[in-house]
Structure formats: structure tokens, C-alpha cells
Design a protein around this motif. Sequence first.
Motif, PDB file in Angstrom:
ATOM      1  N   TRP B 208       0.814  -1.209   0.000  1.00 58.82           N
ATOM      2  CA  TRP B 208       0.000   0.000   0.000  1.00 58.82           C
ATOM      3  C   TRP B 208       0.850   1.263   0.000  1.00 58.82           C
ATOM      4  CZ3 TRP B 208      -4.868   0.291  -1.210  1.00 58.82           C
ATOM      5  CH2 TRP B 208      -5.682  -0.846  -1.052  1.00 58.82           C
ATOM      6  N   ASN B 212       0.559   4.237  -2.740  1.00 61.08           N
ATOM      7  CA  ASN B 212       0.300   5.636  -2.383  1.00 61.08           C
ATOM      8  C   ASN B 212       1.407   6.557  -2.863  1.00 61.08           C
ATOM      9  OD1 ASN B 212      -2.199   6.290  -0.831  1.00 61.08           O
ATOM     10  ND2 ASN B 212      -1.559   4.421   0.234  1.00 61.08           N
ATOM     11  N   THR B 266      -5.508   7.137   0.494  1.00 63.03           N
ATOM     12  CA  THR B 266      -5.203   8.521   0.850  1.00 63.03           C
ATOM     13  C   THR B 266      -4.722   9.354  -0.336  1.00 63.03           C
ATOM     14  OG1 THR B 266      -4.579   7.740   3.028  1.00 63.03           O
ATOM     15  CG2 THR B 266      -3.944   9.978   2.466  1.00 63.03           C
ATOM     16  N   MET B 267      -3.664   8.913  -0.962  1.00 61.94           N
ATOM     17  CA  MET B 267      -3.093   9.730  -2.044  1.00 61.94           C
ATOM     18  C   MET B 267      -3.992   9.736  -3.266  1.00 61.94           C
ATOM     19  SD  MET B 267      -0.453  11.141  -0.905  1.00 61.94           S
ATOM     20  CE  MET B 267       0.453  11.023   0.612  1.00 61.94           C
TER      21      MET B 267
END
Lengths: 850, 349
Positions: B208, B212, B266-267
Motif C-alpha cells: 500500500w 500511495n 489517501t493519495m
Amino acid sequence: MSAISIDKSKLIASTREVFDFHGGIHPDEMKSLSNQTPITTAPLAPQLILPLQQHIGKASKVIVEVGQQVLKGQKLANADGFISAALHAPTSGTIEDIREHAIAHPSGESDLCIFLIPDGKEQWCSLQACEDYQQLSASEIQHKVSEAGIAGMGGAGFPTVVKLHPPKQAKVDTYILNAAECEPYITSDDRLLRERADQVIAGMQIVASILKPENCLIGIEDNKPEAIAALRLATKDTLIQVCVVPTKYPSGGEKQLIKLLTNKEVPSGKIPADIGVVCQNVGTMAAIFKAVRFGEPLISRITTLTGQQIKQPGNVEVLFGTPINWLIEQYGYQASSKRGQKERLIMGGPMMGFTLEHPDTPIVKTTNCILAPNETELPLPPPAQACIRCGLCADACPAELLPQQLYWFSRAQELEKAEHHNLFDCIECGACSFVCPSAIPLVQYYRHTKGEIKKLNAEHQKSDQARERFEARQTRLDRDQAEKDAKRKARAEVAAKAQAAKKAATSAPRQEKVNTDLADKKTANIKETKTDAPQTIKAEDPTLELADLKETWDKAQAKLDKMYDALDDAKINHPENISKLTRAVEKNQMRVNQAKLLWTKTNNQKSTVDDSKAERVTLEPATTEIESKVDIPALELALDKATSKLSKLQNALDNAQPEQVEKLTRAVDKNKLRVNAADTELQQALAAQKSTNESALVDTVEAEPKVDISALELAIDKAVSKLSKLQNALDNAQPEQVEKLTRAVDKNKLRVEAAKAELQQALSKQVTVEPETTETEPEVDIPALELALDKAISKLSKLQNALDSAQPEQVEKLTRAVDKNKLRVEAAETALNQASASNNATTTKHNGEL
Amino acid sequence: MALLTLSSPHSKGTQRTSIMMRWVIGMTIPGLIAQTLFFGWGNLHNILWCGLVALACEALVLIVRKRPIGFYLNDYSALVTAVLLGLALPPFAPWWVSFVATAFAIIFAKHLYGGMGYNPFNPAMVGYALVLVSFPVAMTTNWATPMPLLDAVPSLMQTLSKIWGGTSLPDAFSGATPLDVYKNEIAHSLSETVLENPIFGERYSLGWEWVNIAFLAGGLLLLALKIIPWQTPVGVLVGLALPAVLLGYDADQSTPLMIHMLSGATMLAAFFIATDPVTSCTTKRGRLIFGLGVGLLTYIIRVYGSYPDAFAFAVLLMNFAAPLIDVYTQPRTFGYDKAKRGPKSKEAP
């Protein structure tokens, strides 16, 4: 030699800080297409078409005729007012025609133009050269510039002479020359500076000698190195600073350039002069120099001919009025050979220029560029997609607006929101449309919405005015209706009473008739009515007489109603009969009032007789009663008359000129107040009389109550007479009489003051002294005083009314004066009442005299 | 000669909507590569499948709306929605989950509002939220275990049969996400113990973190090209990081900052989802507030809510607020002293 007054220390600082403005774009400059070759002189066209409006402001007024021979530089049209410019013949020839022709405007509309056929001789008219132009005064320079018909040549066309008048409020802090030329393709200012920088600087110095600015700056973009060099050379020994700004569109916009050079923002809705800045174009400077130095009027300008469709692009010095299609053909214009391809001819640059609808549109003072692009260099815009709210437009906007929101509001026609988001601060530079990824024609939306908002505001104004007029009329009609209803109601009540009285009818109507006849003769004068009163002691059987009187009254009333209806009808259908009918109405009202008066008198007498039979009071109280009762009907009659006059006046209002309506309304209101005052006094008198009746054993009464009554009656009389005089004054007053009337008013004011003072003194004296000893004296004094007072007051009011009608502009002042006097009059009358009330209300032996 | 009359300006810049959309799609490629390397073929397949569904649904709707299909499909906006969904949905999600998500997003969340530019909610997030709520099992049990942890990686055929055939995967292939694991474990363990779980790898989250970082790289490139504004992604990251630092400083109580930042979506959300211009704010200050709101809401839902990853809801909630934020963050216009904030404020210049 320069005539600029600048701090010498600034000479040392050669580079001045340059600031920045928000947004901006960097389109392809395309300047090399037309700035490689020097300025050439355009050939003479076979026909010159000169629009009368090539500037902001009023169109100029033609002073030549069709068929007239004119010389080169001869004035063809004068400036019309301050914000206007003159027009001159660009060459010698004949005036062929003056008619409508397509002009250089985005709308493609036509306007009045002078058609001039050149004779090829180029014969100049006499010019007034001035070698020693630096010694000229400001007004002389302004006159020369105005006579030369110079307007801003940067594209707006604001009459230059207006900018040469230094603003009264603010000192000119900075004088900026706009040499930025930020639009792609346009190079006319560039070439002008390269070749004629000295003329430009000389012009700038001439203007600076008038404006006397603190700083003289030239703002120029850094993509014109040769022009910058030429300017630096020309300004070597002057205090003019050359400021180089980075190339960015639209740094040549007036507000943006001011921000770049001074970091000051021109407040929304204001002009640069409000912050002490004056901004002008370089072409205008050269024109000013030529006008002042050589006396040459503005007859030509430098225009860039560019675009791929013109084979010999470049800058040309072209005479105004040259048709554009002829001009570009001289420079190798070729219409596209592609079938079905429509050409575009743009006057101005690609960002803010407008397409021409008619190819023979003439060159005017504001034509800085003619652009004839082909499909590849300026392709037709792709179809617009939906707005994705990316915000690139807001990033590019130099006015720091939110073009996206303005676009949504324009689409949804939410005009108020668009205006709230400062739509009118948009300078229509086109940066937002340029960057929009969805190819939305944003500026077109804003132009449309601006027009819609302006239209809406104009409509609102009109409807507001219409609504006010309508409401005023409705109020008046309602008022008339209410009065009529009130009258009818009163009549109905009296009729009911008459019915009751008829039932209790008795004999001896003769004596009543005599009395009523006497009363009849003197109804016009309340005083005389009173003298009759003592004789009407015996009241035998007034019932039958009462019935007759009632009948008379009813008949008169019915006739009056008919007259009123006729008058109303006349107002709508037969305006010519209105005055006649009004007078007839008046007369009938009089008759009605008389009949009413008689009836009420008889009625009261009857009841008085009954009362006196029952009570057996002394003679004096009885006489007082009767007399008071007699007085009261008289007062009522007077009141009715006053009311009738009032309504007559109101009718006059309908007929009066619109300008007089205000005055007449005020007059009417005044009179209403008077009528009301008379009414109140009447009520007070009634009340006073009642108290007189109640105190049966009182022997003496001061002179005041009686005198009061008489005074009141006087007042009412005066009010009535004043009303008619008011009418006359309104009809006749001339504006020139204002002075006289003012003086007369002042004199009368003084008289009123004096009379009042006297009256007050007399009254106060009387209060402290015993009634028996000083009855006669006060009696003589007070009535006389009050007479004088009232006369003075009425005269004053009359004059004031005359003044009102005389000068519309003075109405405000006079209204105030009138109000003041009104108050004084009322105060005087109240004082009278107070004086009377403070004394015991009993009768005197002198009740018969006055 | 016949002259064409057009309104100025006649010059046009080079930026186009379809170009911007294609850049957005293009800049997801690094992230996609990372995902494929760590989590298998699932995401790539989903992107292709969602893309097909999106274009087909859009074409269908355009026929019903009687619009020119080519003109509207060429703006690439449907493809962007499909790509985002393909990247966000679990790799092993059944075909009908991604179908429903995409079809709903295109038809309901986009075209029923008027098409591109008229939708108030982010279509991809609407689709995602719908399937997350409607098919919770499918959405929570189909996440892939990072490949380095597996002895045998799932082949393309295996992946396809799982997605299309519904054949159950060997247990090892699917697993919880790091966020999920940490949230559940920390309730009864200490941070060191929890972090021993191989899913966290050596640093923050195995697999992950690279995904990201790849999306971050793509996003930064988009920023440099001025396709997206910087206020939104910065706002999202700050909005997420700030509470994580202030409230979640104790790794023994809540998920630490770096796992928040480099795990989950998130990103992707910060640079590709929240920056959707149509549904975001238009003013600069507004975008910052929007981003901060998204980050904050994500943190709250992640920590105090029952969903391990919460970007869909956070973005949708801020989409609600975007117009209001716009009204109150109007910038000052040139020539005025103060900005006219609020609906009816009348500031004199």
C-alpha cells in the motif's frame, strides 16, 4: 527644455519598481508579421466616409453643406458640448453627401457620416503653427487640442481635451503614457515609437506642462526592445521615466497598467483621475504635438494591417474615412479561395477587436488595427462544452472576478446575483474565454447579461415612476369619495332629525320666517348674523317652518349632488367645462349651507325656547345661549364654506399643470388644516357654551369668550377668503415676482409679530384686572388686535402661497417658512383659547356689540 | 465579400477539457502499475471492465437524451470515473459489484443531473458508496493480500474466475487492509504487537505504501501541469495529518500518522478524487477548506466510524458543503476594499 515640475532627485533613479496584477495570459504575439517594415503612407481613397461620432460623448455637429468645397484640415463638424470632439476634412475635396452609413461598431449599425470626394490636390487650409509652443498657457493649449478634434487613439476615443483639464479635487500624482500595446498582432505604437519618439515625448511634455504631475512614466512591454531604446534616447534629458513591464496580456489595460506602475488600484466605478493618475496613448501624444506645434488637426492615424490574408502587412498612415475594404486591397488582401469559406475582418486585435459586418466600414480615430486572419492562425472556435468548474478563468482574470460564477448566473439569468458578483467590473479583455478548456464564449455571456441588467434597471425606474403617479391619483380619488360619503351621511342624519321634528310641529311660522330672511341676507358675514340674534327671542312653533326649511335644504343638496356628478363627468370627458361647473358647484354649496344654517338655527331656537320655558333662567344667559347657538350654526356654515372651497381647490388640482400639483397639494393641505382648526375651535366654542348654560346663576362673563368666538369667526372668515386668494395667486404668480414677494412676506412677518405681541400684552393685562371696570377697554382693544393679527396672518399666508407657485426651485425653502408661520398662527389662536378658558365663561351686557 | 460576425475574443488557448481528463487518467498509471505489482491483475481488469460499462452506459443515456454521442464521449469524463472506480474498488470484487457501481455513477450520479459539469456529487464516489453500503461483504472480503506475502500469486485466470465466476479464492489470497487490521487489533493489543503483523511490512503498509507513493508522484505531476490546483490535495493531506498528529499521537491508542498517510486510498483521494473540479469548490480559499474538510472527515470516520477507509463518504459530505463554502469565500475584486462574502452582503468599493 521641459516644463515639468518634478523633484530633481528623481532624475538619479533611472529604474523604477514595477509591480504586478492578478491573472493575465500569454497568447502568441504575432507581432513580427507587421513590425518589420517602417510606416508607409496609405494611398488616397476615391471616397472618404467620415462618421460624425468617432469618440466617446456626443456626436459632433456638422457645419458644412452638401456640395461645399473643403480644404484639407478644414473643420467639418464642431464638438457638441464638453465631452465631444471636432471633425476635420482629411483632404481637400467636395462634400458629396451626408447620410447614414455603416460605422465601426460591433453592432454593425449605421450612423450619420459625411461623404467626401477628394480632388487629389491635397490643399491645406491655413494652419496656425506655433514655434514657441512651450510658452503657451494651459488654456491656449487646451483650445488648440480641442480645435484639432483630438480623441484618445488607443481604442476608446475619449476626447483628449477633457483629460487636459486637471481634476479639481485630486492633484495629478502620476501621468502615464500607455505604450504597452499588449494585444497580439498590433504594432502601430511600436513603429510610431521607433520612428517618431521625439514627437511623442514633445506631446507628453506639452500635456505635463498643463497637468504638472509629480511623476511622468511611460509603460512599455519588454517585447519592444527597439521602441524602448528609442524612448530612452528621446527622454534622455527629461524627467520622464521609461518603465519596462513584462509582456502579459492585458497589461495595456488602463487599470492594469496603473497597477503595474504605481501599485494603486482604481476603485470600482471611479476613474483614474480620482486617484490622481492620468493615462494616455502614445498616438494621442504625437497628435497633440502636431496640433500645438503645427496647428494640424487630427486627420490621420497609424493603423496596423495584419493577418495572413493581407499579403503586404505593416503599418500605414491612413486618412480617416478610408474604406477598409479598399485599403486592404491596396495591401494585397485576398479573400479566401476555399469554397463556402466566410471571411472575418477584425477591427482591433484578436482579443478585444470586433468583427466588421460591412467591408466598406471606414477607418476612424480609434482604429488601431485591421486584422484579416485565415483559418489556421485564428481558427473558428470549437463548440462549447459544459463548464467543468476548473477555475482557470478565475486564475486568468485581471479584474480578480469569478468568471465561472458570472457564467452560471448569466446562463440562469440570475441578474441580481451577477451584479452582486461585480459583473460590471469586467473589462471584457477575453482572458477567461482564452483559457477556458471547454471553449465557452464567456465574454459574450457577460456582454449579454450586462445589457439585460441595464435594460431591467431602466424598466424598474419607469415602473416606479408610474406606480407613484398611480398611487397619488388613487389617494386623491379615495379622498374625494370619502368626503362625498361623509356629506351624504351627515345629510341623512339631519333628514332623520327633521322627520322627528316634523312630528312635534307647532304654529307661528311667520316670525321664524322674518328671522330667517334676515339671517339669509347676512349668511356671508358671520358678524352680521350675530347682530340679528337678539331679535330672535320669541320662538313660537318652528316645526312647520322647520319642515319647509328642511325641504329647501334637501332640494339644494340634491342639486349640489347633481352638480358634483356633472363636474366629475366633466373632468373625464369635458375638461373645458370644469371651471364653469366648479363655480356652479360652489354656488350650490353656498345655498345648501344657507339652507342648512337656517334649518339648524330654527331647530336650535325651538329647543332653546323649550328649554327656556322649562328652566326660567335670566335673560342674559338665554340670550347668550341663543346667540351662541346662533353663532354655532353660523360657524358651521362657515365651516361648510371652507370645506367647499377646499374641495374646489382640490378639483383645481386635477386640472393644474403637473408642476403645480405639488404646490396645490400643499396649499390644499394647509387649507385642510385651517378647516380642521376652525372645526376644533367651533367644538371648543360649543363646549364653552355648554358650560355657560350649566352655570345658570353666573352674572358676568368676561369679554373673552364672546370675543373669542368673534375672533374664531374672523379666523375662519380669513381662512375662507385666503383660499380663494390662494387659487388666484397660484394661477397668476409669475416667477419674476419672487423677489418682490419675498420682501413682502418678510414685511408681513414683522407685522404679524408686532400684532401678536400687542395682542398678548392686551390679553395678559385683561386677565389681572377686574372685569367690571375694564370691560370696555379690553373689548375694544382685543378685537381690534385680533383683527389685525388675523389680517396679518392671512396676508402672510397669501404671499407665501404666491411664492410657492412662483418658483419651483424655491418651494422647499418656502414650504418651511410657510410651515413655521402656520405654527405661529395656530399658536396664536391656541393662546387665544387658553386666555378665554382661564376666565369664567359668563355673558356680559355687551353681547350685542361688535 | 460575405463577412462572418463573431464575438471577441477570437484567439483561443490550447487547453481542452478532454486533454485535462486524459492527463488525469494518464497520471494514475504509476499507481496502477504499483497496484498490479503488489495486488495482482484485479485492479487492471476492473479498470477495463468499468471503462467498458461506463462508456456503454453513457452512450445509452445519450441516445435517450438525444445528444450526439461522439461529442460527449470524447470529453473522457466517463472514462475518468471508470478509472477511479477501478482503482478504488477491491481487486477481487465480483463483476456485478463494479458494474453496479459504475452504472449507477454514470447514469444516476452524472447524467440524471445533466451530464458533465452539472453533477453536484462526485460520480465515482457515489458509485463506491452505494456498493459499500449495499454489498458490505463483497466490499470487505475481497481485498488482496500483498503479493510478497504469498507463496503463490493468483494468476490471471484465477482472478478472472473469481471476479466472473464467483469461485472462492484460497484464503490466503484475500485479506484485510492494513488500516482495517490496525484499527481492530489496537483495541486489544499494543502497537508493537500489532505492527508485527506482516501486512505492515517493514515500514508502514506492505504494498500500500508504494501504491500511495506512486499516486503521490502522479498527483505532483498533475500539479506541475496546473491541471489540478494545489489547495485541494494539500488541504486533504493536512486535514488528515493534523488530527492524526494531535489526537492520534499515541500509537498504542490509534493508527499512527504514516499508516494513515500511506495506506488505504489517501493519495488517490487527495490528488485524483477530491480534486474533481465539477464537485469541488471554485474559489481558492474554498478549495482549501474543502480539502481540509475531506481530510478531517476521513480521519473521524476512520477512527470513530465503523469503516476502515472513509474517503467516499468524506468526499460526498464535502460535496454537499461546496456551494455554501463558495458563497462565503468570494475573493476581493480589483478596485474594492473588501471581498463581498456571504449571499447578500453589499460592500461599497
